[in-house]
Design a protein around this motif. Structure first.
Motif, PDB file in Angstrom:
ATOM      1  N   UNK A 261       0.688  -1.081   0.094  1.00  0.00           N
ATOM      2  CA  UNK A 261      -0.212  -0.062   0.044  1.00  0.00           C
ATOM      3  C   UNK A 261       0.804   1.146   0.086  1.00  0.00           C
ATOM      4  N   UNK A 262       2.065   1.395   1.094  1.00  0.00           N
ATOM      5  CA  UNK A 262       2.656   2.652   0.775  1.00  0.00           C
ATOM      6  C   UNK A 262       3.613   2.591  -0.184  1.00  0.00           C
TER       7      UNK A 262
ATOM      8  N   UNK B  73      -4.329   6.497   4.715  1.00  0.00           N
ATOM      9  CA  UNK B  73      -5.533   6.857   4.287  1.00  0.00           C
ATOM     10  C   UNK B  73      -5.822   5.953   3.117  1.00  0.00           C
ATOM     11  N   UNK B  74      -4.864   5.651   2.236  1.00  0.00           N
ATOM     12  CA  UNK B  74      -5.022   4.709   1.074  1.00  0.00           C
ATOM     13  C   UNK B  74      -5.297   3.537   1.525  1.00  0.00           C
ATOM     14  N   UNK B  75      -4.626   2.941   2.717  1.00  0.00           N
ATOM     15  CA  UNK B  75      -5.160   1.537   3.243  1.00  0.00           C
ATOM     16  C   UNK B  75      -6.549   1.655   3.593  1.00  0.00           C
ATOM     17  N   UNK B  76      -7.123   2.761   4.274  1.00  0.00           N
ATOM     18  CA  UNK B  76      -8.565   2.872   4.508  1.00  0.00           C
ATOM     19  C   UNK B  76      -9.464   2.797   3.215  1.00  0.00           C
ATOM     20  N   UNK B  77      -8.663   3.571   2.211  1.00  0.00           N
ATOM     21  CA  UNK B  77      -9.568   3.292   0.892  1.00  0.00           C
ATOM     22  C   UNK B  77      -9.623   1.835   0.426  1.00  0.00           C
TER      23      UNK B  77
ATOM     24  N   UNK C 265      -9.651  -0.794   1.891  1.00  0.00           N
ATOM     25  CA  UNK C 265     -10.629  -1.528   2.744  1.00  0.00           C
ATOM     26  C   UNK C 265     -12.041  -1.144   2.493  1.00  0.00           C
ATOM     27  N   UNK C 266     -12.273  -0.002   2.129  1.00  0.00           N
ATOM     28  CA  UNK C 266     -13.742   0.432   1.667  1.00  0.00           C
ATOM     29  C   UNK C 266     -14.186  -0.048   0.388  1.00  0.00           C
ATOM     30  N   UNK C 267     -13.123  -0.166  -0.654  1.00  0.00           N
ATOM     31  CA  UNK C 267     -13.493  -0.727  -1.996  1.00  0.00           C
ATOM     32  C   UNK C 267     -13.732  -2.257  -1.800  1.00  0.00           C
ATOM     33  N   UNK C 268     -12.765  -3.058  -1.002  1.00  0.00           N
ATOM     34  CA  UNK C 268     -12.986  -4.544  -0.879  1.00  0.00           C
ATOM     35  C   UNK C 268     -14.397  -4.755  -0.132  1.00  0.00           C
TER      36      UNK C 268
END
Length: 215
Positions: A46-47, A156-160, A162-165
């Motif tokens: 992710x990073x 923030x990208x990791x949270x995104x 998780x939202x997408x999945x």
């Protein structure tokens, strides 16, 4: 030792479902589909995905997509450079779609940089709705030998991810992409050592268990 929580591997049909749902429901489908495919098709963390820059994926002068990308040591988890490949057709299509989207919407563009398709080479590849890169947060972890180590995380990208999945009915993290990437390579007969190198591990017994779970 407590049990290790590992992200699941996704089948090709599950990945297609995630991408279809993302395309239909995301406010930024071009960017979000590309982010998912970078983890599934190139094995990026992710990073690492958040830290990719335009200059990393385009050839200066021609503006063509690179087939191979050298991840700079400053962008990787273990501070070791490695090569990733952008040869997957779906990934290349997603890159072209997103780059075209950025150009149409004048995101990180400059007229004086035609050799980079008009994009600013040092801007992050994936941009937030505000036009900047995803924020990085400095954290600490405890190494196996007890030492403390600092690292950067793109929360923030990791949270995104998780939202997408979650929108696709799958409870998982961005790490599902790396595990699916490794699993697919092993099924094709790629050696464990080669997979470890592509994932950026120093050896097959790497601490984040991307490869060892497949033994």
């Amino acid at each position: 030792m407590p049990p290790i929580k590992r992200a699941p591997t996704l089948t090709p049909s599950q990945l297609r479902h995630v991408l279809a749902v993302t395309q239909a429901t995301s406010r930024h489908p071009e960017r979000d589909c590309l982010a998912i495919l970078l983890t599934h098709c190139a094995g990026l963390r992710c990073t690492e995905t958040a830290r990719l820059e335009v200059r990393d994926i385009l050839v200066q002068g021609s503006g063509k997509l690179r087939d191979e990308v050298l991840l700079r040591s400053a962008t990787t988890k273990n501070c070791r450079s490695r090569v990733i490949f952008l040869t997957n057709p779906k990934l290349r299509d997603a890159l072209e779609v997103y780059l075209s989207y950025r150009l149409r919407n004048r995101l990180g563009c400059v007229l004086s940089a035609p050799e980079w398709r008009g994009l600013m080479p040092f801007t992050k590849l994936l941009l937030t709705h505000r036009g900047g890169g995803f924020e990085l947060v400095k954290k600490r972890r405890i190494l196996p030998d007890g030492r403390k180590a600092e690292y950067w995380a793109a929360d923030a990208l990791e949270a995104r991810f998780r939202e997408l999945y979650r929108a696709a009915g799958i409870k998982t993290s961005s790490h599902a992409g790396r595990r699916s990437f490794a699993s697919a390579l092993l099924k094709k007969g790629v050696s464990l050592e080669q997979v470890a190198i592509l994932l950026g591990h120093q050896d097959i017994y790497a601490s984040d268990y991307d490869v060892i779970f497949l033994l």
